[in-house]
Write an enzyme that holds these catalytic residues in place. Structure first.
Site, PDB file in Angstrom:
ATOM      1  N   GLU A  57      -8.799 -10.143   3.793  1.00  0.00           N
ATOM      2  CA  GLU A  57      -9.234  -8.769   3.534  1.00  0.00           C
ATOM      3  C   GLU A  57     -10.643  -8.725   2.957  1.00  0.00           C
ATOM      4  O   GLU A  57     -10.962  -9.431   1.999  1.00  0.00           O
ATOM      5  CB  GLU A  57      -8.232  -8.098   2.561  1.00  0.00           C
ATOM      6  CG  GLU A  57      -8.585  -6.645   2.267  1.00  0.00           C
ATOM      7  CD  GLU A  57      -7.449  -5.845   1.635  1.00  0.00           C
ATOM      8  OE1 GLU A  57      -6.315  -6.374   1.523  1.00  0.00           O
ATOM      9  OE2 GLU A  57      -7.706  -4.683   1.258  1.00  0.00           O
ATOM     10  N   SER A 109       0.843  -1.196   0.000  1.00  0.00           N
ATOM     11  CA  SER A 109       0.000   0.000   0.000  1.00  0.00           C
ATOM     12  C   SER A 109       0.878   1.246   0.000  1.00  0.00           C
ATOM     13  O   SER A 109       0.377   2.354  -0.210  1.00  0.00           O
ATOM     14  CB  SER A 109      -0.947   0.000   1.208  1.00  0.00           C
ATOM     15  OG  SER A 109      -0.232  -0.291   2.400  1.00  0.00           O
TER      16      SER A 109
HETATM   17  O1  KIV Z   1      -0.418  -3.468   1.633  1.00  0.00           O
HETATM   18  C1  KIV Z   1      -1.092  -3.418   2.669  1.00  0.00           C
HETATM   19  O2  KIV Z   1      -1.156  -2.405   3.374  1.00  0.00           O
HETATM   20  C2  KIV Z   1      -1.822  -4.609   3.046  1.00  0.00           C
HETATM   21  C3  KIV Z   1      -2.820  -4.483   4.155  1.00  0.00           C
HETATM   22  C4  KIV Z   1      -4.020  -3.806   3.662  1.00  0.00           C
HETATM   23  C5  KIV Z   1      -3.134  -5.797   4.767  1.00  0.00           C
HETATM   24  O3  KIV Z   1      -1.656  -5.638   2.459  1.00  0.00           O
END
Ligand code: KIV
Length: 271
Positions: A189, A52
């Site tokens: 998720e 992310s």
């Molecule tokens: O990349 C991320 O932040 C994640 C979380 C949402 C679990 O995979």
């Protein structure tokens, strides 16, 4: 005399002990040294260097563009700030799908160059060969099922996953496959809470949810979302603990005013 406080590092074993005694696991993302240090000092159990970062750090619409080098850069910075939490680094899109040799090479680079404790990978049966090879190399793997942002172009939407029977069955069988392969935990998720509960009760390894209800073994959120730095993203599962966007803008506004009005710096703030 300095008081030497013993820090018990969180390991994958500690997480499974937590599940056994019914203690919930807290996990948050971090992408840089300063934030990782704060999150760790606050007592978080797991720090996820999530892909992310592609969205919240680099401003991309999806997680797909972030590279292995960029994830390693973020991972290195985070590890330097963390003393207690388990640090998990996401394997970015294109570094493990369809080629298990490449997968293990990518995971080895992450572990060697960041000094993180584990990697996280999105997917089930389709990528099990990659997971097997990475685990065989002695690298702890956290799985990720349900909404998998790296597959966004396959689904075309970020809606709740596995609402229908067939998809729910596949998710359960994938989760069992990941456990058998030796994954130490799985992120679920954006799935129905009842499905999250079923998976958490049928598996021995910890299940960490993000929009998977309250009966799973732990929770994870993206730090920029829970602190209210990102404003545009408001899914039902997100609880905002602060409105940092307003605080930051307020502080920056006050600074601009002080500079323009010549109030800053004053006599005591110069040499
Ligand atoms: O990349 C991320 O932040 C994640 C979380 C949402 C679990 O995979």
């Amino acid at each position: 005399m300095s008081v030497h406080k013993e820090i018990r590092k969180v390991t994958t074993h500690v997480l499974s002990e937590m599940k056994l005694r019914g203690e919930k696991i807290s996990m948050l993302t971090a992408y840089d040294y300063s934030m990782a240090r704060l999150v760790d000092e606050a007592g978080i159990d797991v720090v996820l260097v999530g892909d992310s970062a592609s969205n919240v750090m680099a401003g991309n619409e999806t997680t797909l563009p972030i590279t292995l080098d960029q994830m390693i850069y973020h991972g290195k910075s985070v590890v330097k700030g963390v003393k207690r939490a388990l640090v998990v680094v996401d394997m970015p899109f294109g570094t493990y799908q369809g080629n298990s040799k490449k997968a293990v090479q990518s995971a080895i680079r992450i572990m060697k160059e960041t000094h993180a404790d584990a990697v996280k990978i999105e997917g089930g049966k389709e990528i099990i060969e990659s997971i097997n090879r990475i685990i065989s190399a002695g690298i702890p793997v956290m799985g990720h099922l349900g909404l998998m942002p790296q597959s966004i172009h396959k689904y075309g939407t970020y809606v709740v996953r596995a609402k229908e029977d067939e998809e729910a069955k596949k998710l359960i069988s994938d989760a069992k496959l990941l456990e058998e392969a030796g994954c130490f935990a799985i992120v679920l998720e954006k799935i129905p809470a009842t499905l999250g509960e079923k998976v958490a009760s049928e598996l021995k390894i910890p299940i960490i949810g993000i929009g998977a209800g309250g009966s799973v073994d732990g929770q994870v959120l993206v730090i920029h979302d829970m602190l209210g730095i990102t404003q545009e993203f408001s899914p039902r599962f997100l609880r905002r603990y602060h409105n940092l966007a307003a605080e930051i803008k307020g502080a920056v506004g006050a600074y601009i005013e002080d500079v323009k009005s010549r109030d800053f710096p004053n006599n005591k703030e110069q040499y």
